[in-house]
Design an enzyme around this catalytic site. Sequence first.
Site, PDB file in Angstrom:
ATOM      1  N   GLY A   1       0.690  -0.935   0.014  1.00 23.36           N
ATOM      2  CA  GLY A   1      -0.017  -0.463   0.150  1.00 23.36           C
ATOM      3  C   GLY A   1       1.068   0.836  -0.101  1.00 23.36           C
ATOM      4  CE  LYS A   2       1.636   4.250  -4.791  1.00 29.04           C
ATOM      5  NZ  LYS A   2       2.898   2.945  -4.467  1.00 29.04           N
TER       6      LYS A   2
ATOM      7  N   GLY B   1       6.255   7.121   0.751  1.00 34.62           N
ATOM      8  CA  GLY B   1       6.161   5.946  -0.427  1.00 34.62           C
ATOM      9  C   GLY B   1       5.258   5.151  -0.258  1.00 34.62           C
TER      10      GLY B   1
ATOM     11  CG  ASP C   1      -2.116  10.059   9.732  1.00 37.76           C
ATOM     12  OD1 ASP C   1      -1.824   9.596   9.035  1.00 37.76           O
ATOM     13  OD2 ASP C   1      -3.619  10.222  10.064  1.00 37.76           O
TER      14      ASP C   1
ATOM     15  CB  VAL D   1       4.642  -0.613   2.567  1.00 39.67           C
ATOM     16  CG1 VAL D   1       5.265  -1.477   3.475  1.00 39.67           C
ATOM     17  CG2 VAL D   1       4.064   1.006   3.789  1.00 39.67           C
TER      18      VAL D   1
HETATM   19  C1  LIG Z   1       4.531  -2.459   8.347  1.00 41.13           C
HETATM   20  C2  LIG Z   1       3.105  -3.394   8.394  1.00 41.13           C
HETATM   21  C3  LIG Z   1       3.481  -4.582   9.007  1.00 41.13           C
HETATM   22  N1  LIG Z   1       2.220  -5.248   8.161  1.00 41.13           N
HETATM   23  C4  LIG Z   1       1.407  -5.127   6.822  1.00 41.13           C
HETATM   24  N2  LIG Z   1       0.591  -6.036   6.837  1.00 41.13           N
HETATM   25  C5  LIG Z   1      -0.236  -5.611   6.199  1.00 41.13           C
HETATM   26  C6  LIG Z   1      -0.715  -6.753   5.262  1.00 41.13           C
HETATM   27  C7  LIG Z   1      -1.240  -6.906   3.916  1.00 41.13           C
HETATM   28  F1  LIG Z   1      -2.162  -7.742   3.879  1.00 41.13           F
HETATM   29  C8  LIG Z   1      -1.863  -5.552   3.236  1.00 41.13           C
HETATM   30  C9  LIG Z   1      -3.196  -5.397   2.500  1.00 41.13           C
HETATM   31  C10 LIG Z   1      -4.573  -5.768   2.739  1.00 41.13           C
HETATM   32  C11 LIG Z   1      -5.778  -5.381   1.841  1.00 41.13           C
HETATM   33  N3  LIG Z   1      -5.103  -6.340   0.112  1.00 41.13           N
HETATM   34  C12 LIG Z   1      -5.867  -5.543  -0.972  1.00 41.13           C
HETATM   35  C13 LIG Z   1      -3.421  -5.226   0.089  1.00 41.13           C
HETATM   36  C14 LIG Z   1      -2.507  -5.965   0.546  1.00 41.13           C
HETATM   37  C15 LIG Z   1      -1.395  -4.889   4.327  1.00 41.13           C
HETATM   38  F2  LIG Z   1      -1.607  -2.996   3.578  1.00 41.13           F
HETATM   39  C16 LIG Z   1      -0.867  -4.650   5.108  1.00 41.13           C
HETATM   40  N4  LIG Z   1       1.589  -3.358   6.453  1.00 41.13           N
HETATM   41  C17 LIG Z   1       2.309  -2.827   7.099  1.00 41.13           C
HETATM   42  N5  LIG Z   1       2.418  -1.660   6.581  1.00 41.13           N
HETATM   43  C18 LIG Z   1       2.106  -0.875   6.018  1.00 41.13           C
HETATM   44  C19 LIG Z   1       0.935  -1.673   5.187  1.00 41.13           C
HETATM   45  C20 LIG Z   1      -0.074  -1.306   3.753  1.00 41.13           C
HETATM   46  C21 LIG Z   1      -0.231   0.489   4.117  1.00 41.13           C
HETATM   47  F3  LIG Z   1      -0.874   1.139   3.160  1.00 41.13           F
HETATM   48  C22 LIG Z   1       0.537   0.845   5.024  1.00 41.13           C
HETATM   49  N6  LIG Z   1      -0.244   2.021   5.591  1.00 41.13           N
HETATM   50  C23 LIG Z   1      -1.909   2.245   5.128  1.00 41.13           C
HETATM   51  C24 LIG Z   1      -2.435   4.075   5.442  1.00 41.13           C
HETATM   52  C25 LIG Z   1      -0.370   4.521   5.919  1.00 41.13           C
HETATM   53  S1  LIG Z   1       0.702   3.645   6.072  1.00 41.13           S
HETATM   54  O1  LIG Z   1       2.224   3.659   5.155  1.00 41.13           O
HETATM   55  O2  LIG Z   1       0.141   3.304   7.530  1.00 41.13           O
HETATM   56  C26 LIG Z   1       1.285   0.323   6.027  1.00 41.13           C
END
Ligand SMILES: Cc1cnc(Nc2cc(F)c(C3CCN(C)CC3)c(F)c2)nc1Nc1ccc(F)c(N2CCCS2(=O)=O)c1
Length: 307
Positions: A32-33, A37, A152, A39
């Site tokens: 994701g975003k 930048g 946030d 992730v």
């Molecule tokens: C540090 C970290 C550890 N584990 C994870 N696991 C994770 C596991 C997943 F399956 C998903 C998705 C679930 C849904 N399908 C469609 C796509 C993958 C997922 F989005 C995340 N994600 C982390 N960070 C992160 C990732 C992505 C982010 F958009 C944001 N952010 C969001 C707003 C500011 S942000 O940058 O914090 C943080």
Amino acid sequence: VTQSPMSKAFNLVPHDQTLFEERHLCYISPLGKGNFGCVELCRYDPLGDNTGELVAVKKLQPNKGSNLEDFQKEVKMLSVLHCDYIVKYRGVCYSMGRLSMSLVMEYLPYGSLTGYVWTNRHNITTRRMLLFSSQICKGMEYLQMQRYVHRDLAARNILVANESLVKIADFGLTKVLPFDKEYYRLSQPGQSPLFWLAPECLNENKFSHKSDVWSFGIVLHELFSYCDNSINPKRLCLQEIGQNVQGTSLSMHLANMLASNWRLPAPPNCPLQVYSLMKDCWTYDFDKRPSFSDLSKKVENMIQDDR
Ligand SMILES: Cc1cnc(Nc2cc(F)c(C3CCN(C)CC3)c(F)c2)nc1Nc1ccc(F)c(N2CCCS2(=O)=O)c1
């Protein structure tokens, strides 16, 4: 771990931090975003046999208006946090040449709270929502002890580790309070989304632990609305403002509504005591809002009562 010349250049990585070598960091998929930048899901596989650990890697995109200095601050801030309810820092990875760096964190397989709660809305009990709420409170209590103001706090920035554990993530907007002040004043309006902000943030760009408490109230609203996008805070506020948003900026409209005591309506079927907890977090005067330790005690009591 040897100090690479690059890391000396950043003077960021003291000897004890973990340095991930780019050549062993295998890209798997986008996650994701974020504020800075993107992730990505990667496997750190130095043995090259797919037995390495899955990690979430936040990459700085230098050309996206974000700057290395702010990102380095975010890395430093996360690296000193050790709490069950905050996403774990693993280390950094410097990409030679491109002068970019990445933040390596533990990978939480269930993704963000918004997606998880909406997807599982038919079988998440009030009790489990209260458990998540108390974990967020405890994470915020820990942040407060470090004099960090998150700025946030929103369901999209909470990640789900497993069916009964959530963690606070994304410290891109976090500020450390100065030793002599209990609030942080931004020089100009920041990037925090308006609909999660306390009145003093909208009116004076003043951020504090108490403005994080306000945002926590909004997170409760998101949770108990099962993160249903059709009734999310932004949509409900815009409905109240009505389409006639002329002249006065959106934040002025919102600040006026809050000043005349408008608040988000109770989510459908929301337990009365949970809604009243939200209202406590949305007390206009930040001095009269509960602290995160007050809130975690109240939520714990609700979990006991819910038996
Ligand atoms: C540090 C970290 C550890 N584990 C994870 N696991 C994770 C596991 C997943 F399956 C998903 C998705 C679930 C849904 N399908 C469609 C796509 C993958 C997922 F989005 C995340 N994600 C982390 N960070 C992160 C990732 C992505 C982010 F958009 C944001 N952010 C969001 C707003 C500011 S942000 O940058 O914090 C943080």
